[in-house]
Write an enzyme that holds these catalytic residues in place. Structure first.
Site, PDB file in Angstrom:
ATOM      1  N   THR A  41       0.817  -1.216   0.000  1.00 42.54           N
ATOM      2  CA  THR A  41       0.000   0.000   0.000  1.00 42.54           C
ATOM      3  C   THR A  41       0.853   1.269   0.000  1.00 42.54           C
ATOM      4  OG1 THR A  41      -1.407   1.295   1.514  1.00 42.54           O
ATOM      5  CG2 THR A  41      -0.096  -0.416   2.521  1.00 42.54           C
ATOM      6  N   ASP A  42       0.300   2.347  -0.526  1.00 43.70           N
ATOM      7  CA  ASP A  42       1.005   3.637  -0.486  1.00 43.70           C
ATOM      8  C   ASP A  42       1.153   4.140   0.951  1.00 43.70           C
ATOM      9  OD1 ASP A  42      -1.666   4.303  -0.018  1.00 43.70           O
ATOM     10  OD2 ASP A  42      -1.718   5.968  -1.437  1.00 43.70           O
ATOM     11  N   GLU A  43       0.378   3.568   1.880  1.00 42.59           N
ATOM     12  CA  GLU A  43       0.419   4.066   3.264  1.00 42.59           C
ATOM     13  C   GLU A  43       1.771   3.801   3.925  1.00 42.59           C
ATOM     14  OE1 GLU A  43      -3.211   3.535   5.498  1.00 42.59           O
ATOM     15  OE2 GLU A  43      -4.387   3.462   3.654  1.00 42.59           O
ATOM     16  N   LYS A  55       2.521  -3.390   7.465  1.00 36.14           N
ATOM     17  CA  LYS A  55       2.635  -3.627   6.018  1.00 36.14           C
ATOM     18  C   LYS A  55       4.066  -3.309   5.556  1.00 36.14           C
ATOM     19  CE  LYS A  55      -0.028  -4.541   3.196  1.00 36.14           C
ATOM     20  NZ  LYS A  55      -0.456  -5.870   2.636  1.00 36.14           N
ATOM     21  N   TYR A  66      -1.405  -0.367  11.082  1.00 39.34           N
ATOM     22  CA  TYR A  66      -1.658  -1.034   9.788  1.00 39.34           C
ATOM     23  C   TYR A  66      -0.473  -0.835   8.851  1.00 39.34           C
ATOM     24  CZ  TYR A  66      -3.238  -1.443   4.938  1.00 39.34           C
ATOM     25  OH  TYR A  66      -3.306  -1.759   3.601  1.00 39.34           O
TER      26      TYR A  66
END
Ligand code: NAD
Ligand code: TYD
Length: 331
Positions: free
Chosen positions: A120-122, A148, A144
């Site tokens: 994810t870009d997060e 990741k 989260y």
């Protein structure tokens, strides 16, 4: 190829499996733990074309068994909701860190030709101005995204140390059919259809880079087949939109009044803006198929037409989650 797809009873994984079956002759084995977000119904239309195994990616014996003889592993398995990670992060660490490590070990042991980590870009954190590229440093801010990022680092370490053929894709916020209604768009759509309040965190000016789920699924498949081992590919949607504007559009599409908007206490550590450059995956030939306005209208139509899909969710575990998350915040 025979592909092991983990977490494919969820939102993006099920879309990916449908895409693979539509565009190739590959055999698909699904491994999914069927958490609250994993649903066999998501694969209902392709059930007789796949092999489905219920189980966890951190179950080493099971994973060693399932990776024997497969040509590729695509790992979607995850706890995917930031708010849940703030409340309780155990499952996030177990799945994203231990689970990814087990999958990588098994892929190495069996000489699996290709491994794709869906990320994810997060993991880059929040960006006020400009756009993240694959070279941007990892700076995750929620449990989260931190777990990741740990998964991504494990993948890179396995490429570096053991030479496994792994690729990472980092997607921006996805939306589309079959997304669990804890996420902003399906939550707002279902609340609007029911005439309930739409909770907006903080000032609602946080920006997300919306990506239609089928477009992410196509990008993942492209990176799996044509990506360079060891590389990361960012996949960003074509439009950046503030949350309040997303909510307003949903109200317009459902012909509801803006008086349904309710500003609630902000999410702790809320990332202000995500923005992703997709130049590298575009060089492989990818481009998004639709703008946010069009995809959002199609998504609203899908939820309107598929009550069979969301009705059991709204009356199940989701009720308790919703009460916990919003009960005190919403009037
Ligand atoms: P989802 O919550 O809809 O689905 C996750 C699936 O993983 C579920 O079917 C669940 O049962 C399964 N699962 C969870 N833990 C497992 C475990 N330990 N073993 C096996 N299966 C397990 O999530 P999603 O939105 O489809 O996200 C899929 C992937 O894409 C995730 O890795 C997520 O980090 C990533 N991603 C999501 C978005 C987004 O906007 N939703 C954006 C970029 C990347
Ligand atoms: P979400 O769909 O949870 O995705 P992410 O946190 O991975 O970006 O949230 C999207 C944006 O919407 C995020 O800025 C938080 C905000 N949001 C609300 O304002 N209200 C809500 O009820 C939810 C679930 C999210």
């Amino acid at each position: 190829m025979k592909i092991l797809v983990t977490g494919a009873a969820g939102f993006i994984g099920s879309t990916y499996v449908r895409n693979v079956l539509d565009t190739s002759d590959d055999a698909v084995v699904v491994l999914d733990k069927l958490t609250y977000a994993g649903r066999r119904e998501n694969l209902r239309d392709v059930e007789d074309r796949i092999e489905f195994v219920e189980g966890a990616i951190e179950d080493r014996d099971l994973v060693l068994d399932l990776t024997d003889g497969v040509d590729a592993v695509v790992n979607f398995a995850a706890e995917s909701h930031v708010d849940r990670s703030i409340a309780d992060q155990d499952a996030f660490a177990r799945t994203h860190v231990i689970g990814t490590s087990v999958l990588l070990d098994a892929a190495r042991e069996h000489g699996v030709g290709r491994y794709l980590q869906v990320s994810t870009d997060e993991v880059y954190g929040s960006i006020e101005r400009g756009t993240f590229t694959e070279e941007s440093p990892l700076n995750p801010s929620s449990p989260y995204s931190a777990t990741k990022a740990a998964g991504d680092l494990l993948v890179s370490s396995h490429v570096h140390t053991y030479g496994i053929e792994a690729v990472i894709t980092r997607g921006s916020n996805n939306y589309g059919p079959r997304q669990y209604p804890e996420k902003l768009i399906p939550l707002a759509v279902l609340n609007a259809l029911h005439g309930d309040s739409l909770p907006v965190y903080g000032d609602g000016r946080q920006v997300r880079n919306w990506l239609y789920v089928e477009d992410f699924a196509r990008a993942i498949d492209l990176a799996l087949r044509h990506g360079v081992a060891g590389e990361v590919y960012n996949v960003g949607g074509p439009d950046e939109t503030a949350n309040i504007d997303v909510v307003r559009r949903i109200l317009a599409l459902t012909e509801r009044d803006e008086s349904l908007i309710e500003y609630v206490t902000d999410r702790p550590g809320h990332d202000r803006r995500y923005s992703l450059s997709s130049a590298k995956i575009r060089e492989l030939g990818w481009e998004p198929s639709r703008r946010f306005q069009e995809g959002l209208a199609q998504t609203v139509d899908w939820y309107r037409d598929n009550e069979w899909w969301w009705e059991p969710i709204r009356s199940g575990e989701y009720r308790e989650y919703y009460e916990r998350q919003y009960g005190r915040k919403l009037a």
